[in-house]
Motif scaffolding. Structure first.
Motif, PDB file in Angstrom:
ATOM      1  N   SER A 189     -19.082  20.023  49.692  1.00  0.00           N
ATOM      2  CA  SER A 189     -19.365  20.221  48.375  1.00  0.00           C
ATOM      3  C   SER A 189     -18.299  20.895  48.378  1.00  0.00           C
ATOM      4  N   GLU A 190     -18.188  20.856  47.129  1.00  0.00           N
ATOM      5  CA  GLU A 190     -17.062  21.894  46.744  1.00  0.00           C
ATOM      6  C   GLU A 190     -17.162  23.004  44.886  1.00  0.00           C
ATOM      7  N   TYR A 191     -16.520  23.665  44.886  1.00  0.00           N
ATOM      8  CA  TYR A 191     -16.494  24.713  43.939  1.00  0.00           C
ATOM      9  C   TYR A 191     -15.457  25.141  43.788  1.00  0.00           C
ATOM     10  N   GLU A 192     -14.151  25.740  42.655  1.00  0.00           N
ATOM     11  CA  GLU A 192     -13.916  25.386  42.315  1.00  0.00           C
ATOM     12  C   GLU A 192     -13.752  26.405  40.921  1.00  0.00           C
ATOM     13  N   TYR A 193     -13.337  27.044  40.833  1.00  0.00           N
ATOM     14  CA  TYR A 193     -13.010  28.153  39.361  1.00  0.00           C
ATOM     15  C   TYR A 193     -11.843  28.639  39.096  1.00  0.00           C
ATOM     16  N   GLU A 194     -11.048  28.738  37.807  1.00  0.00           N
ATOM     17  CA  GLU A 194      -9.785  29.415  37.111  1.00  0.00           C
ATOM     18  C   GLU A 194      -9.882  31.534  37.877  1.00  0.00           C
ATOM     19  N   ILE A 195      -8.357  31.425  38.332  1.00  0.00           N
ATOM     20  CA  ILE A 195      -8.720  33.226  38.345  1.00  0.00           C
ATOM     21  C   ILE A 195      -6.693  33.806  37.809  1.00  0.00           C
ATOM     22  N   PRO A 196      -7.790  34.608  37.163  1.00  0.00           N
ATOM     23  CA  PRO A 196      -6.108  35.303  36.653  1.00  0.00           C
ATOM     24  C   PRO A 196      -4.590  35.009  37.474  1.00  0.00           C
ATOM     25  N   LEU A 197      -3.323  34.503  37.416  1.00  0.00           N
ATOM     26  CA  LEU A 197      -2.318  34.043  37.922  1.00  0.00           C
ATOM     27  C   LEU A 197      -1.640  35.264  39.006  1.00  0.00           C
ATOM     28  N   GLY A 198      -2.134  36.505  38.235  1.00  0.00           N
ATOM     29  CA  GLY A 198      -1.779  37.851  39.193  1.00  0.00           C
ATOM     30  C   GLY A 198      -2.837  38.501  40.216  1.00  0.00           C
ATOM     31  N   ASP A 199      -4.267  38.088  40.381  1.00  0.00           N
ATOM     32  CA  ASP A 199      -5.117  38.207  40.910  1.00  0.00           C
ATOM     33  C   ASP A 199      -4.966  36.929  42.530  1.00  0.00           C
ATOM     34  N   ALA A 200      -4.345  35.864  41.992  1.00  0.00           N
ATOM     35  CA  ALA A 200      -3.991  34.870  43.471  1.00  0.00           C
ATOM     36  C   ALA A 200      -3.026  34.969  43.767  1.00  0.00           C
ATOM     37  N   ILE A 201      -1.918  35.713  43.203  1.00  0.00           N
ATOM     38  CA  ILE A 201      -0.241  36.513  44.251  1.00  0.00           C
ATOM     39  C   ILE A 201      -0.564  37.420  44.846  1.00  0.00           C
ATOM     40  N   GLU A 202      -1.595  38.303  44.617  1.00  0.00           N
ATOM     41  CA  GLU A 202      -1.619  39.386  45.281  1.00  0.00           C
ATOM     42  C   GLU A 202      -2.111  38.919  46.537  1.00  0.00           C
ATOM     43  N   MET A 203      -3.712  38.323  46.030  1.00  0.00           N
ATOM     44  CA  MET A 203      -4.125  37.319  47.245  1.00  0.00           C
ATOM     45  C   MET A 203      -3.630  36.515  48.299  1.00  0.00           C
ATOM     46  N   LEU A 204      -2.760  36.091  47.373  1.00  0.00           N
ATOM     47  CA  LEU A 204      -1.950  34.981  48.688  1.00  0.00           C
ATOM     48  C   LEU A 204      -0.815  35.999  49.479  1.00  0.00           C
ATOM     49  N   GLU A 205       0.164  36.831  48.621  1.00  0.00           N
ATOM     50  CA  GLU A 205       0.763  37.682  49.598  1.00  0.00           C
ATOM     51  C   GLU A 205      -0.181  39.011  50.779  1.00  0.00           C
ATOM     52  N   ASN A 206      -1.268  39.529  50.364  1.00  0.00           N
ATOM     53  CA  ASN A 206      -1.885  40.531  51.464  1.00  0.00           C
ATOM     54  C   ASN A 206      -2.970  39.618  52.057  1.00  0.00           C
ATOM     55  N   LEU A 207      -3.844  38.648  51.412  1.00  0.00           N
ATOM     56  CA  LEU A 207      -5.360  38.184  51.344  1.00  0.00           C
ATOM     57  C   LEU A 207      -5.121  37.803  52.375  1.00  0.00           C
ATOM     58  N   CYS A 208      -4.006  36.766  52.510  1.00  0.00           N
ATOM     59  CA  CYS A 208      -4.651  34.940  53.196  1.00  0.00           C
ATOM     60  C   CYS A 208      -3.929  34.893  54.860  1.00  0.00           C
TER      61      CYS A 208
END
Length: 154
Positions: free
Chosen positions: A61-80
């Motif tokens: 199963s796979e679910y994919e959703y577009e999100i704001p670019l700025g939010d994704a960059i913050e998540m990559l830098e701080n949460l992943c």
């Protein structure tokens, strides 16, 4: 339920390089267990969050959703988790199917893998000459596992 049916292969040679344009992908994992993964991805100037279930053969199963670019960059830098997966993805049409060839960078440098999504688990596939060994069933090649155990450490 959304289902991803995908086969993965190692790539041999360089014949594929002239067949598609590359785009930088950066992705990281917020959660990664045998039951599910939650991934954040930046692909060019777009960003996505993806939730995948446990694999059953070549389907899951796979679910994919577009999100704001700025939010994704913050998540990559701080949460992943580290390391992030960085790769250049080339999209190549061949015999009516879209192949995605990933040339990995960073701690997975040296790995080049192709994947093709299918409509059915029994769908036949004509393999391009630059396709090598199939690794669909080898969990080492899952991107979520490459983040935990990078290719260069094998």
């Amino acid at each position: 339920m959304a289902v991803e049916i995908e086969r993965k292969f190692l790539v041999k040679g360089d014949a594929w390089r002239s067949l598609g344009q590359g785009k930088l992908y950066r992705q990281g994992y917020l959660a990664s267990t045998q039951q599910r993964t939650v991934r954040v991805r930046v692909a060019g100037d777009r960003a996505y969050i993806t939730i995948k279930g446990k694999s059953s053969g070549i389907a899951r199963s796979e679910y994919e959703y577009e999100i704001p670019l700025g939010d994704a960059i913050e998540m990559l830098e701080n949460l992943c988790d580290r390391p992030l997966i960085e790769k250049i993805r080339y999209r190549i049409d061949y015999q009516g199917l879209l192949w995605e060839v990933d040339e990995f960078m960073g701690e997975n440098h040296g790995l080049i893998m192709a994947e093709v999504e299918l409509a059915d688990v029994d769908q036949s596939v004509v393999l391009p000459e630059w396709i090598g060994e199939e690794v669909s069933a080898d969990p080492r090649y899952y991107n979520s596992n490459l983040a935990k155990h990078p290719f260069q450490s094998w």
